[in-house]
Design a protein around this motif. Structure first.
Motif, PDB file in Angstrom:
ATOM      1  N   UNK A  19       0.834  -1.208   0.000  1.00  0.00           N
ATOM      2  CA  UNK A  19       0.000   0.000   0.000  1.00  0.00           C
ATOM      3  C   UNK A  19       0.866   1.254   0.000  1.00  0.00           C
ATOM      4  N   UNK A  20       1.981   1.224   0.724  1.00  0.00           N
ATOM      5  CA  UNK A  20       2.880   2.374   0.737  1.00  0.00           C
ATOM      6  C   UNK A  20       3.459   2.637  -0.657  1.00  0.00           C
ATOM      7  N   UNK A  21       3.753   1.556  -1.381  1.00  0.00           N
ATOM      8  CA  UNK A  21       4.346   1.704  -2.707  1.00  0.00           C
ATOM      9  C   UNK A  21       3.305   2.020  -3.773  1.00  0.00           C
ATOM     10  N   UNK A  22       2.086   1.527  -3.565  1.00  0.00           N
ATOM     11  CA  UNK A  22       1.017   1.708  -4.562  1.00  0.00           C
ATOM     12  C   UNK A  22      -0.224   2.259  -3.853  1.00  0.00           C
ATOM     13  N   UNK A  23      -0.188   3.528  -3.436  1.00  0.00           N
ATOM     14  CA  UNK A  23      -1.242   4.085  -2.587  1.00  0.00           C
ATOM     15  C   UNK A  23      -2.618   4.153  -3.234  1.00  0.00           C
TER      16      UNK A  23
END
Length: 217
Positions: free
Chosen positions: A71-75
């Motif tokens: 999620x941090x990489x692909x918000x």
């Protein structure tokens, strides 16, 4: 055309799936339990902005362990989980990380789903089926003739029911619900090999020949 790639991840080799729709270009990931450079390479090659969902079949650590990092990489990707398992994302006793000496990176779901909910995916929809038993909030996801079953139904077996919020009664009813789906489906399971619904109807002892007048559920 829907394309599905499997990645067995982590110490328990839980199956993570990358699903891509060639026509729309959209993709989603199911059950990212651990880091996978190959998975992230595939996401990047498809276009990170096209990753629409991170779907979770249930809240155990071996299926959710890398969700927060993804999620941090692909918000823009929406985290989806069964409503009854929403607490697992921040409780290491429920998600069993505590018992394996793990400290999971906690997160919150963007979408909490229930039985019958549908998620848009290109020109198709992903249908949610509530299948409690392994956990109270376990769900299966149906896309076209494919079912992602998590730890509810696996080749020749079913998921354990002795973990927190598990229930053998609920598992019986969930197996009955899957048994009664109309037609055959490809089954993409949470552990082990993939299978199909007709094979499991005929061979899986946990998927008995349910009677129409069975009032147990």
């Amino acid at each position: 055309m829907i394309k599905i790639k499997k990645f067995p991840l982590g110490q328990l080799e839980a199956n993570c799936y990358f699903v891509n729709d060639d026509e729309s270009g959209y993709s989603f990931v199911i059950d990212p339990g651990d880091m996978s450079p190959e998975l992230e390479k595939m996401i990047g090659e498809n276009g990170a902005q096209r990753l629409k969902y991170i779907l979770l079949t249930h809240g155990h650590f071996d299926h959710i362990g890398y969700t927060a990092s993804l999620k941090e990489k692909y918000p823009d990707a929406k985290i989806v989980i069964g409503r009854e398992d929403s607490a697992f994302t921040t409780n290491d006793a429920l998600n069993l990380g505590l018992y394996f000496g793990l400290e999971l990176k906690h997160f919150s779901a963007d979408i909490e789903v229930a039985d019958g909910d549908k998620l848009d995916f290109g020109k198709s929809q992903i249908k949610v089926i509530s299948t409690p038993g392994h956990t109270k909030g376990s769900v299966c996801y149906i896309l076209d003739n494919n079912v992602f079953t998590g730890d509810t139904l696996m080749m020749m077996t079913g998921g354990r029911t002795d973990f927190p919020t598990g229930s053998s009664h609920d598992m019986f009813c969930s197996m009955k619900k899957l048994y009664e789906l109309d037609g055959d489906y490809n089954l993409y399971c949470g552990h082990g090999e993939n299978t199909n619904l007709d094979f499991e109807r005929n061979n899986n002892i946990f998927m008995r020949n349910f009677e129409d007048d069975d009032i147990y559920c």
